[in-house]
Design a protein around this motif. Structure first.
Motif, PDB file in Angstrom:
ATOM      1  N   UNK A 148       9.807  17.076 -10.590  1.00  0.00           N
ATOM      2  CA  UNK A 148       8.592  16.310 -10.640  1.00  0.00           C
ATOM      3  C   UNK A 148       8.049  15.958 -11.985  1.00  0.00           C
ATOM      4  N   UNK A 149       8.141  16.690 -13.195  1.00  0.00           N
ATOM      5  CA  UNK A 149       7.574  16.542 -14.410  1.00  0.00           C
ATOM      6  C   UNK A 149       8.542  15.126 -15.091  1.00  0.00           C
ATOM      7  N   UNK A 150       7.845  14.314 -15.687  1.00  0.00           N
ATOM      8  CA  UNK A 150       8.644  13.481 -16.805  1.00  0.00           C
ATOM      9  C   UNK A 150       9.403  14.052 -17.722  1.00  0.00           C
ATOM     10  N   UNK A 151      10.086  13.427 -18.133  1.00  0.00           N
ATOM     11  CA  UNK A 151      11.249  13.940 -19.342  1.00  0.00           C
ATOM     12  C   UNK A 151      10.278  14.875 -20.426  1.00  0.00           C
ATOM     13  N   UNK A 152       9.232  13.936 -21.030  1.00  0.00           N
ATOM     14  CA  UNK A 152       8.709  14.760 -22.217  1.00  0.00           C
ATOM     15  C   UNK A 152       7.928  15.934 -21.677  1.00  0.00           C
ATOM     16  N   UNK A 153       7.293  15.903 -20.547  1.00  0.00           N
ATOM     17  CA  UNK A 153       6.626  17.153 -19.978  1.00  0.00           C
ATOM     18  C   UNK A 153       7.576  18.344 -19.643  1.00  0.00           C
ATOM     19  N   UNK A 154       8.784  17.974 -19.081  1.00  0.00           N
ATOM     20  CA  UNK A 154       9.714  18.886 -18.612  1.00  0.00           C
ATOM     21  C   UNK A 154      10.385  19.555 -19.818  1.00  0.00           C
ATOM     22  N   UNK A 182       7.820  14.951  -2.012  1.00  0.00           N
ATOM     23  CA  UNK A 182       7.083  14.313  -0.829  1.00  0.00           C
ATOM     24  C   UNK A 182       6.957  12.852  -0.633  1.00  0.00           C
ATOM     25  N   UNK A 183       7.429  12.263  -1.562  1.00  0.00           N
ATOM     26  CA  UNK A 183       7.671  10.555  -1.465  1.00  0.00           C
ATOM     27  C   UNK A 183       9.012   9.982  -1.781  1.00  0.00           C
ATOM     28  N   UNK A 184      10.035  10.666  -1.553  1.00  0.00           N
ATOM     29  CA  UNK A 184      11.601  10.095  -1.719  1.00  0.00           C
ATOM     30  C   UNK A 184      11.705   9.024  -1.695  1.00  0.00           C
ATOM     31  N   UNK A 185      11.353   8.154  -0.548  1.00  0.00           N
ATOM     32  CA  UNK A 185      11.661   7.033   0.004  1.00  0.00           C
ATOM     33  C   UNK A 185      11.117   5.640  -0.993  1.00  0.00           C
ATOM     34  N   UNK A 186      10.261   6.171  -1.908  1.00  0.00           N
ATOM     35  CA  UNK A 186       9.633   5.241  -2.780  1.00  0.00           C
ATOM     36  C   UNK A 186      10.332   4.844  -3.998  1.00  0.00           C
ATOM     37  N   UNK A 187      11.516   5.776  -4.267  1.00  0.00           N
ATOM     38  CA  UNK A 187      12.358   5.731  -5.513  1.00  0.00           C
ATOM     39  C   UNK A 187      13.518   4.941  -5.206  1.00  0.00           C
ATOM     40  N   UNK A 188      13.726   3.838  -6.094  1.00  0.00           N
ATOM     41  CA  UNK A 188      15.042   2.997  -5.904  1.00  0.00           C
ATOM     42  C   UNK A 188      16.482   3.993  -6.002  1.00  0.00           C
ATOM     43  N   UNK A 212       0.706  24.976   0.529  1.00  0.00           N
ATOM     44  CA  UNK A 212       2.063  25.304   0.447  1.00  0.00           C
ATOM     45  C   UNK A 212       2.718  24.547   1.831  1.00  0.00           C
ATOM     46  N   UNK A 213       1.860  24.768   3.130  1.00  0.00           N
ATOM     47  CA  UNK A 213       2.032  24.235   4.125  1.00  0.00           C
ATOM     48  C   UNK A 213       2.065  22.634   3.990  1.00  0.00           C
ATOM     49  N   UNK A 214       1.107  22.209   3.464  1.00  0.00           N
ATOM     50  CA  UNK A 214       1.088  20.868   3.332  1.00  0.00           C
ATOM     51  C   UNK A 214       2.311  20.421   2.291  1.00  0.00           C
ATOM     52  N   UNK A 215       2.512  21.073   1.408  1.00  0.00           N
ATOM     53  CA  UNK A 215       3.652  20.713   0.677  1.00  0.00           C
ATOM     54  C   UNK A 215       5.158  20.803   1.409  1.00  0.00           C
ATOM     55  N   UNK A 216       5.486  21.602   2.285  1.00  0.00           N
ATOM     56  CA  UNK A 216       6.624  21.926   3.098  1.00  0.00           C
ATOM     57  C   UNK A 216       6.428  20.332   3.993  1.00  0.00           C
ATOM     58  N   UNK A 217       5.302  20.220   4.833  1.00  0.00           N
ATOM     59  CA  UNK A 217       5.318  19.414   5.677  1.00  0.00           C
ATOM     60  C   UNK A 217       5.447  17.961   5.250  1.00  0.00           C
ATOM     61  N   UNK A 218       5.385  17.568   4.073  1.00  0.00           N
ATOM     62  CA  UNK A 218       5.198  16.343   3.425  1.00  0.00           C
ATOM     63  C   UNK A 218       6.756  16.387   2.950  1.00  0.00           C
ATOM     64  N   UNK A 219       7.366  17.421   2.394  1.00  0.00           N
ATOM     65  CA  UNK A 219       8.641  17.138   1.893  1.00  0.00           C
ATOM     66  C   UNK A 219       9.591  16.870   3.259  1.00  0.00           C
ATOM     67  N   UNK A 220       9.547  17.882   4.220  1.00  0.00           N
ATOM     68  CA  UNK A 220      10.335  17.472   5.555  1.00  0.00           C
ATOM     69  C   UNK A 220      10.066  16.089   5.905  1.00  0.00           C
ATOM     70  N   UNK A 222       9.396  13.258   4.245  1.00  0.00           N
ATOM     71  CA  UNK A 222       9.989  12.483   3.186  1.00  0.00           C
ATOM     72  C   UNK A 222      11.390  12.530   3.277  1.00  0.00           C
ATOM     73  N   UNK A 223      12.069  13.738   3.352  1.00  0.00           N
ATOM     74  CA  UNK A 223      13.561  14.140   3.299  1.00  0.00           C
ATOM     75  C   UNK A 223      14.234  13.478   4.375  1.00  0.00           C
ATOM     76  N   UNK A 224      13.419  13.723   5.701  1.00  0.00           N
ATOM     77  CA  UNK A 224      14.231  13.141   6.878  1.00  0.00           C
ATOM     78  C   UNK A 224      14.393  11.533   6.664  1.00  0.00           C
ATOM     79  N   UNK A 225      13.676  10.938   6.010  1.00  0.00           N
ATOM     80  CA  UNK A 225      14.004   9.555   5.706  1.00  0.00           C
ATOM     81  C   UNK A 225      15.150   8.983   5.102  1.00  0.00           C
TER      82      UNK A 225
END
Length: 453
Positions: A148-154, A182-188, A212-220, A222-225
């Motif tokens: 999730x983090x940018x390279x500098x922050x990571x 949670x928004x994988x389809x937005x990245x080329x 955490x429930x909202x995170x899991x729901x959003x990931x599933x 997003x990843x299903x697409x």
């Protein structure tokens, strides 16, 4: 003459002993030759299995590590009696892989083929991606590791950031920073993958089950697409009891992350739940460069939840099937009920189940596990007729496809129409909505609570 006979017997005895001695020597020689070949073969296999101590990888950054790489993997059809996987089981043709690493690898192959690529999301300091990178490279599987983090922050947060990144890239894999799981389809760069893996998802900061429930729901969602058609899979590693599918109590399921429910909302079936052995360094405790641990005695190891698209051709294990329930309240004449109360209710429940099943789509099953007597009822239209009110507990479960609550309500409407053909329904109980989803493994606890009420 006696001396001559004794000498002849002695000569014969010596010849027999000589022949026995020769045969014994031949047998020992053959045994030694075969044993020697077997011994040498064992040494060769062992050296391939554990790796020669003097052998080092060409990359100097990983020269101190030893990796256990399988030489050949093939798949076997899923056995209906096994609950360890959904549609196949992992099989190793040449057993030269470390057991812990096999359990850590994110594979559930299907239809006698290897996966071609894998996407790893939210990988902390990239330690998991670095751990599996050599094995994936040997198998010809391309990996895309994301954080999730940018390279500098990571780099500023994790001390091993550059080290693990270089390991991943040295095996021809790719690392992307600033990728929201949670928004994988937005990245080329994120297109289509045979596997999407997210280990121990959690929101930064203190533990919050709602977030955490909202995170899991959003990931599933997003990843299903981004998983490939039709055999793509989503793997999520969770700590014991977080997913809720190993619970036998309905109240414990309600306090979990409701993984199967959120998967069904995204059109995903929970195919299997297996122990997840994670020998790599687990970092990113609450978003910091700290390790997190689970039960050291391994009494409650983490679990790997594997989701697939529905519908599928094979039934998923019964205890993982997501269910909905409702009650059918019917009125039965008292004299008809008194004739044979026990067998009458059992027979009527089975007849009702069979008739409802005929109205349901393929991949959905219905059960009528219990019938209860509530009270004697006298309808206002005919006070002379005494009736017994009883209700059937009706349970719908998705065996080979997902079932939503809206669909379950339509199933209830069909069940009421079927019941009206044989019974008089209790008017104030018609049209009641079905329950919230629950896993089949908690059904018995629900029945016990009703019986105690």
């Amino acid at each position: 003459m006696q001396i001559h006979k004794d000498t002849e017997k002695k000569t014969i005895r010596q010849r027999v002993m000589y022949i026995y001695s020769i045969l014994l020597l031949i047998w020992l020689s053959a045994f030694s030759l075969l044993y020697g070949m077997r011994f040498r073969t064992g040494i060769i296999l062992s050296s391939r299995r554990v790796g020669h101590k003097k052998r080092r990888l060409q990359n100097p950054m990983v020269a101190t590590r030893q990796y256990y790489v399988p030489t050949k993997i093939f798949l076997q059809p899923y056995s209906r009696t096994s609950h360890s996987s959904i549609s196949c089981q992992l099989s190793v043709a040449a057993t030269n892989a470390n057991e812990k690493e096999w359990q850590c690898l994110p594979f559930v192959m299907q239809q006698q083929r290897l996966i071609s690529n894998i996407l790893v999301c939210g990988d902390g300091d990239l330690s998991y991606s670095a751990f599996i990178a050599p094995t994936l490279h040997k198998l010809g599987i391309k990996m895309t590791a994301t954080v999730l983090e940018t390279k500098e922050i990571h780099t500023r947060i994790y001390s091993q950031s550059d080290f693990n990144k270089n390991i991943v890239e040295s095996f021809d894999h790719t690392v992307h920073f600033g990728i929201d799981a949670t928004n994988l389809q937005a990245y080329d760069p994120i297109k289509s993958y045979d596997r999407v893996q997210f280990n121990f998802p959690h929101c930064p900061g203190k533990s919050n089950i709602r977030r955490n429930r909202l995170l899991l729901q959003a990931f599933l969602s997003s990843s299903s697409k981004v998983i490939s058609e039709p055999h793509g899979e989503i793997h999520v590693a969770l700590f014991a009891n977080q997913g809720g599918l190993q619970q036998q109590n309905f109240s414990q399921w309600k306090s979990s992350w409701l993984s199967a429910q959120y998967g069904a909302e995204c059109g995903l079936l929970l195919a299997s739940v297996t122990p997840f052995m994670s020998p790599y360094k687990r970092s990113s405790y609450r978003g910091q460069d700290k390790s997190f641990h689970y039960d050291k005695n391994n009494n409650n190891p983490p679990e790997l939840y594997k989701f697939i698209r529905g519908p599928c051709c094979l039934p998923i294990p019964q205890h993982l099937q997501l269910c909905f329930r409702h009650e059918l309240h019917v009125l039965i004449p008292l004299d008809k009920y008194n004739n044979n109360s026990t067998t009458f209710l059992v027979d009527q429940g089975e007849i009702l189940r069979s008739e409802i099943q005929d109205t349901l789509p393929d991949g959905v099953l219905v059960d009528v596990p219990r019938t209860w007597i509530i009270l004697q009822h006298s309808p206002s239209s005919d006070k002379d007729e005494r009736l017994v009110c009883c209700f059937f507990l009706v349970v719908y479960r998705g065996e080979r496809r997902t079932v939503t609550r809206c669909e379950a309500d339509s199933f209830r409407d069909r069940a009421e129409q079927v019941a009206k053909q044989s019974f008089r329904l209790r008017e104030n109980r018609i049209g009641k909505s079905v329950s919230r989803p629950f896993p089949y493994c908690t059904l018995q606890s629900i029945i016990n609570e009703k019986e105690q009420a």
